[in-house]
Design an enzyme around this catalytic site. Structure first.
Site, PDB file in Angstrom:
ATOM      1  N   ASP A  86       0.890  -1.077   0.081  1.00 45.21           N
ATOM      2  CA  ASP A  86       0.008   0.083   0.043  1.00 45.21           C
ATOM      3  C   ASP A  86       1.133   1.099   0.084  1.00 45.21           C
ATOM      4  O   ASP A  86       1.743   1.615   0.851  1.00 45.21           O
ATOM      5  CB  ASP A  86      -0.890   0.089   1.162  1.00 45.21           C
ATOM      6  CG  ASP A  86      -1.819   1.336   1.328  1.00 45.21           C
ATOM      7  OD1 ASP A  86      -1.559   2.109   0.714  1.00 45.21           O
ATOM      8  OD2 ASP A  86      -2.872   1.101   2.047  1.00 45.21           O
TER       9      ASP A  86
ATOM     10  N   TYR B  98      -8.284  14.523  -9.772  1.00 47.28           N
ATOM     11  CA  TYR B  98      -7.383  13.647 -10.235  1.00 47.28           C
ATOM     12  C   TYR B  98      -6.347  14.577 -11.197  1.00 47.28           C
ATOM     13  O   TYR B  98      -5.286  13.940 -11.013  1.00 47.28           O
ATOM     14  CB  TYR B  98      -8.228  12.661 -11.060  1.00 47.28           C
ATOM     15  CG  TYR B  98      -7.587  11.703 -12.091  1.00 47.28           C
ATOM     16  CD1 TYR B  98      -7.018  10.379 -11.326  1.00 47.28           C
ATOM     17  CD2 TYR B  98      -7.558  11.574 -13.433  1.00 47.28           C
ATOM     18  CE1 TYR B  98      -6.116   9.613 -12.091  1.00 47.28           C
ATOM     19  CE2 TYR B  98      -6.942  10.601 -14.121  1.00 47.28           C
ATOM     20  CZ  TYR B  98      -6.329   9.705 -13.417  1.00 47.28           C
ATOM     21  OH  TYR B  98      -5.547   8.409 -14.198  1.00 47.28           O
TER      22      TYR B  98
ATOM     23  N   ALA C  34      -5.409  17.144 -11.078  1.00 43.12           N
ATOM     24  CA  ALA C  34      -4.138  18.037 -10.404  1.00 43.12           C
ATOM     25  C   ALA C  34      -3.269  17.136 -10.098  1.00 43.12           C
ATOM     26  O   ALA C  34      -2.089  17.483  -9.881  1.00 43.12           O
ATOM     27  CB  ALA C  34      -4.933  18.526  -9.185  1.00 43.12           C
TER      28      ALA C  34
ATOM     29  N   ASN D 203       2.769   2.281 -10.737  1.00 43.93           N
ATOM     30  CA  ASN D 203       1.448   2.613 -11.457  1.00 43.93           C
ATOM     31  C   ASN D 203       0.326   2.856 -10.737  1.00 43.93           C
ATOM     32  O   ASN D 203      -0.896   3.432 -10.933  1.00 43.93           O
ATOM     33  CB  ASN D 203       1.312   1.013 -12.110  1.00 43.93           C
ATOM     34  CG  ASN D 203      -0.045   0.765 -12.570  1.00 43.93           C
ATOM     35  OD1 ASN D 203      -0.573   1.427 -13.724  1.00 43.93           O
ATOM     36  ND2 ASN D 203      -0.660  -0.078 -11.864  1.00 43.93           N
TER      37      ASN D 203
ATOM     38  N   LYS E 109      -2.120  14.409 -11.544  1.00 41.51           N
ATOM     39  CA  LYS E 109      -1.444  13.822 -12.520  1.00 41.51           C
ATOM     40  C   LYS E 109      -0.431  14.940 -13.156  1.00 41.51           C
ATOM     41  O   LYS E 109       0.633  15.008 -13.474  1.00 41.51           O
ATOM     42  CB  LYS E 109      -2.309  13.466 -13.716  1.00 41.51           C
ATOM     43  CG  LYS E 109      -3.039  12.019 -13.295  1.00 41.51           C
ATOM     44  CD  LYS E 109      -1.857  10.905 -13.034  1.00 41.51           C
ATOM     45  CE  LYS E 109      -2.661   9.378 -12.512  1.00 41.51           C
ATOM     46  NZ  LYS E 109      -1.756   8.522 -12.117  1.00 41.51           N
TER      47      LYS E 109
HETATM   48  N1  LIG Z   1      -7.739   3.532 -17.179  1.00 36.27           N
HETATM   49  C1  LIG Z   1      -7.491   4.882 -17.704  1.00 36.27           C
HETATM   50  O1  LIG Z   1      -8.149   5.444 -18.697  1.00 36.27           O
HETATM   51  C2  LIG Z   1      -5.894   5.573 -17.295  1.00 36.27           C
HETATM   52  C3  LIG Z   1      -5.527   6.561 -18.206  1.00 36.27           C
HETATM   53  C4  LIG Z   1      -4.431   7.314 -18.008  1.00 36.27           C
HETATM   54  C5  LIG Z   1      -3.795   6.858 -16.708  1.00 36.27           C
HETATM   55  N2  LIG Z   1      -4.101   5.587 -15.794  1.00 36.27           N
HETATM   56  C6  LIG Z   1      -3.491   5.376 -14.679  1.00 36.27           C
HETATM   57  O2  LIG Z   1      -3.076   3.965 -14.707  1.00 36.27           O
HETATM   58  C7  LIG Z   1      -2.894   3.755 -13.452  1.00 36.27           C
HETATM   59  C8  LIG Z   1      -3.203   2.258 -13.110  1.00 36.27           C
HETATM   60  O3  LIG Z   1      -4.841   2.444 -13.273  1.00 36.27           O
HETATM   61  P1  LIG Z   1      -5.557   1.513 -14.111  1.00 36.27           P
HETATM   62  O4  LIG Z   1      -6.575   2.012 -14.940  1.00 36.27           O
HETATM   63  O5  LIG Z   1      -5.179   0.208 -14.410  1.00 36.27           O
HETATM   64  O6  LIG Z   1      -7.170   1.008 -12.750  1.00 36.27           O
HETATM   65  P2  LIG Z   1      -7.197   0.148 -11.791  1.00 36.27           P
HETATM   66  O7  LIG Z   1      -7.405  -1.235 -12.691  1.00 36.27           O
HETATM   67  O8  LIG Z   1      -8.254   0.605 -10.800  1.00 36.27           O
HETATM   68  O9  LIG Z   1      -5.701   0.099 -11.017  1.00 36.27           O
HETATM   69  C9  LIG Z   1      -5.377   0.856 -10.005  1.00 36.27           C
HETATM   70  C10 LIG Z   1      -4.214   0.024  -8.998  1.00 36.27           C
HETATM   71  O10 LIG Z   1      -3.999   0.824  -8.108  1.00 36.27           O
HETATM   72  C11 LIG Z   1      -4.077   0.146  -6.913  1.00 36.27           C
HETATM   73  N3  LIG Z   1      -3.912   1.021  -5.977  1.00 36.27           N
HETATM   74  C12 LIG Z   1      -4.926   2.265  -5.500  1.00 36.27           C
HETATM   75  N4  LIG Z   1      -4.795   2.678  -4.454  1.00 36.27           N
HETATM   76  C13 LIG Z   1      -3.388   2.037  -3.789  1.00 36.27           C
HETATM   77  C14 LIG Z   1      -2.536   2.183  -2.947  1.00 36.27           C
HETATM   78  N5  LIG Z   1      -2.737   3.302  -1.721  1.00 36.27           N
HETATM   79  N6  LIG Z   1      -1.439   1.565  -2.743  1.00 36.27           N
HETATM   80  C15 LIG Z   1      -1.218   0.356  -3.642  1.00 36.27           C
HETATM   81  N7  LIG Z   1      -2.078   0.103  -4.836  1.00 36.27           N
HETATM   82  C16 LIG Z   1      -3.064   1.147  -4.909  1.00 36.27           C
HETATM   83  C17 LIG Z   1      -5.244  -0.651  -6.996  1.00 36.27           C
HETATM   84  O11 LIG Z   1      -5.384  -1.566  -6.118  1.00 36.27           O
HETATM   85  P3  LIG Z   1      -6.654  -2.231  -5.495  1.00 36.27           P
HETATM   86  O12 LIG Z   1      -7.217  -3.313  -6.370  1.00 36.27           O
HETATM   87  O13 LIG Z   1      -6.179  -2.596  -4.276  1.00 36.27           O
HETATM   88  O14 LIG Z   1      -7.499  -1.068  -5.131  1.00 36.27           O
HETATM   89  C18 LIG Z   1      -5.258  -1.296  -8.362  1.00 36.27           C
HETATM   90  O15 LIG Z   1      -4.276  -2.437  -8.448  1.00 36.27           O
HETATM   91  C19 LIG Z   1      -3.333   4.856 -12.530  1.00 36.27           C
HETATM   92  O16 LIG Z   1      -2.163   5.470 -11.967  1.00 36.27           O
HETATM   93  C20 LIG Z   1      -4.275   5.681 -13.373  1.00 36.27           C
HETATM   94  O17 LIG Z   1      -4.264   6.836 -12.923  1.00 36.27           O
HETATM   95  C21 LIG Z   1      -5.270   5.418 -16.349  1.00 36.27           C
END
Ligand SMILES: NC(=O)c1ccc[n+]([C@@H]2O[C@H](COP(=O)([O-])OP(=O)(O)OC[C@H]3O[C@@H](n4cnc5c(N)ncnc54)[C@H](OP(=O)(O)O)[C@@H]3O)[C@@H](O)[C@H]2O)c1
Length: 279
Positions: free
Chosen positions: A59, A150, A152, A86, A154
């Site tokens: 975490d 969000y 802000a 990530n 990023k």
């Molecule tokens: N999807 C998009 O359109 C998009 C676009 C641009 C950037 N991103 C970025 O990509 C990254 C991954 O997101 P995703 O889209 O793949 O979404 P996701 O499937 O929701 O993955 C987010 C991951 O972060 C973990 N997490 C959240 N809070 C945490 C903490 N305090 N400590 C450790 N792990 C934590 C979650 O774990 P849990 O399962 O335990 O909650 C999950 O494994 C993020 O940084 C997001 O901002 C996503």
């Protein structure tokens, strides 16, 4: 190659979405991957991603947990080639209605957590002249209305990556910022639930002011998710940042439109964003 001599990468937030796709791709390319998870039952699921996956409880907002995860990497004796920051969460809603504690949570995870984890890994990365990858977003280029918390976070992450890239160059550590557009992952469902929560817990007077635009934004979220790209595309950019002899500072992935909007004069950009809300 035995696991003991394989080069290792630590990925935070590895259980779903981009993190999970990255773990699978890295394992397929022969890396040993320390895959960060939070929920106790996620470890077994991660192990199914293949030989070479080592689940670690992580975490990023918990200092003891970060220290323990990095100690686990160190104890393995494997050289740490890379860190993929990530882990992230999304939060939207009219900024006037967002409780500041929720805002703190977003920054704690998306910015401070990434910095804390990187700080803890730097001694190991210095030894390998390794790589740090931050998963930013196109949201760090343009601040969309109703997504300000969000966006802000990023923007802040982009500042961290830009400055650190120069500071760490003298240690031979490369820093890359991956900036995806819309990716099909569970984050959309979570963002929708968080935004609904902000709206339902807000003063009814705020609904008077923001309700119509908010409904438009929520409908837009659903549309964006439907046309989003698969997470594997982002994983390939992360792989390049970790393995290329010349990693790029930025990896925009499916982000062309946002980059064009970001480059517009502010007056024109604001008019376009207002028009989108009024559609
Ligand atoms: N999807 C998009 O359109 C998009 C676009 C641009 C950037 N991103 C970025 O990509 C990254 C991954 O997101 P995703 O889209 O793949 O979404 P996701 O499937 O929701 O993955 C987010 C991951 O972060 C973990 N997490 C959240 N809070 C945490 C903490 N305090 N400590 C450790 N792990 C934590 C979650 O774990 P849990 O399962 O335990 O909650 C999950 O494994 C993020 O940084 C997001 O901002 C996503």
């Amino acid at each position: 190659m035995s696991v003991e001599t394989r080069r290792a990468v630590l990925v935070s937030g590895a259980t779903t979405g981009i993190g999970r796709a990255t773990v699978s791709l890295l394992v397929a390319h022969g890396f040993a991957v320390f895959a960060g998870y939070r929920a106790p039952d996620a470890a077994a699921e991660l192990e199914r991603a293949g030989m070479g996956v080592i689940p670690v409880r992580l975490d990023v907002t918990d200092a003891a947990c970060v220290a323990q995860a990095v100690a686990c990497v160190r104890a393995s004796g494997m050289p740490l080639l890379g860190l993929v920051n990530n882990a992230g969460l999304a939060l939207g809603g009219p900024l006037e209605c967002v409780p500041v504690d929720r805002l703190r949570d977003v920054f704690e995870t998306n910015v401070i957590g990434a910095v804390a984890l990187t700080q803890a890994c730097l001694p190991l990365l210095r030894a390998t002249h390794g790589r740090v990858v931050f998963v930013g977003s196109v949201a760090g280029r343009v601040s969309w209305p109703y997504s300000i918390p969000y966006n802000a976070s990023k923007f802040a992450l982009r500042a961290v990556a830009d400055g650190w890239r120069v500071e760490l160059s003298s240690s031979g550590i490369a820093v890359s910022l991956v900036e995806p557009g819309n990716v099909r992952t569970p984050i959309w469902r979570k963002a929708q639930a968080a935004a609904d929560d902000v709206v339902t817990s807000s003063d009814p007077d705020f609904l008077e002011v923001y309700g119509r635009h908010m409904r438009r934004v929520l409908a837009g979220l659903a549309e964006a998710e439907r046309s989003a790209m698969p997470p594997e595309r982002v994983a390939h950019a992360i792989l390049h940042a970790l393995s290329s002899t010349r990693p790029h500072p930025y990896y925009p992935v499916g982000a062309r439109l946002a980059l064009v909007v970001a480059a517009l004069p502010p007056g024109l950009r604001d008019r376009i964003l207002r028009a989108l809300l009024e559609r």
